[in-house]
Design an enzyme around this catalytic site. Sequence first.
Site, short mmCIF file in Angstrom:
data_model
loop_
_atom_site.label_atom_id
_atom_site.label_comp_id
_atom_site.label_asym_id
_atom_site.label_seq_id
_atom_site.Cartn_x
_atom_site.Cartn_y
_atom_site.Cartn_z
NE ARG A 92 -4.06 1.87 2.17
CZ ARG A 92 -4.46 2.58 3.22
NH1 ARG A 92 -3.90 2.37 4.41
NH2 ARG A 92 -5.40 3.49 3.10
CG HIS B 208 -1.32 5.31 -0.32
ND1 HIS B 208 -2.08 5.84 0.70
CD2 HIS B 208 -2.10 4.36 -0.89
CE1 HIS B 208 -3.27 5.22 0.74
NE2 HIS B 208 -3.29 4.31 -0.21
CG ASN C 21 -0.88 9.04 2.49
OD1 ASN C 21 -1.21 8.03 1.88
ND2 ASN C 21 -0.34 10.09 1.90
CG HIS D 24 -7.54 -4.16 -2.15
ND1 HIS D 24 -8.61 -3.39 -2.51
CD2 HIS D 24 -6.58 -3.28 -1.73
CE1 HIS D 24 -8.32 -2.11 -2.35
NE2 HIS D 24 -7.08 -2.02 -1.87
#
Length: 326
Positions: free
Chosen positions: A62, A66, A91, A188
Amino acid sequence: MKSFRVVVFVLILLSLTSDCHAALKAGFYVGKCGKQNVESIIRNVVRQRFARDPTIVAALLRMQFHDCFVSGCDASVLLNGARSEKTAPPNLSLRGFDLIERAKAAVEKACPRVVSCADIIAVAARDAVFLSKGMNYRVQTGRRDGVVSLASNVNLPGPGISVSQSMGFFANKGFSTREMVLLIGGGHSVGVAHCSLFQNRLYNFRNTGRPDPSMDVNLANRLRGRCPQRSAIDNLVNLDQTPSSALVVDNGFYKQIKARRGILEIDQAMAFHSSTSAIVTSFANNGKSFQTQFGAAMIKMGAMQVLTGKKGEIRKTCGARPRRSS
Ligand code: HEM
């Protein structure tokens, strides 16, 4: 005059070729850190953490998403500051900053100011994917660190984004619908979500007074137990609902969403949207093709708007930019 023109021509040529060399490549650090193997140093740090806490895989995946989707893969997500990217709402639940800082300290010890924080994120994410049974793709390196980090630049989608909006978001960044399905599905396939981010699906979906009809009834019942309404505690739920593969980067996620067992609205919607359902089915049926294509999509994500050559900088620590000497 003629020799002046030749000099100018040679200079232009040099600057053009030096730009060509300033590209990412696999093994960029070979020979750049004495006899030390930079990627092994990073891998050891990731391996040690993984042995204690396998959820680190999700944290690193992740983090790379990001970082790369906000002003490129330049480690701007790591910078501390009152208004830095870290402070933007999406975040606030990022994890793993300490691991990146630990890996940075280890590479700094071997060869100071050689290895960028942006490369550490990319290498650590690849190692994490491999440790959790995903593909050992050939990660590219040669990134340099960015100097700007602003919360106002963070424009990441929320879990309620529709499939077509998400397709637009990914297309804007140069990704096809297939690559979007790969990145969201691979990401995911591990990790967790807070109840608050999908609770709307469990009770009063779109003001119908009922749960989201696209969610399996048994799953909805179970999740209501885990995510009670008006609870002070925001519990965590696995994004991949098969206990045996919740920590494994694999194609199990696609099987789950086809069985109406997706947690986030966007995850579930991909299973039945006309633009994505056939792609979801193909990955659900073919784990091997998912693995190779996910590896390729991760390499592509890792190359987004990178700083190379003389651009950017190499930080000493990942959370702070070097102080200017006065
Ligand atoms: C439309 C695109 C996406 C949306 C809307 C989205 C949304 C979310 C949300 C809401 C969460 C839960 C966060 C929380 O509860 O704190 C989450 C978790 C996660 N996302 Fe995504 N995501 C997207 C794409 C991606 C991509 C492309 C990747 C990686 C390649 C990724 C990797 C992850 C991982 C690994 C987690 C679990 C993090 C953890 O366990 O700490 N996501 N995402």
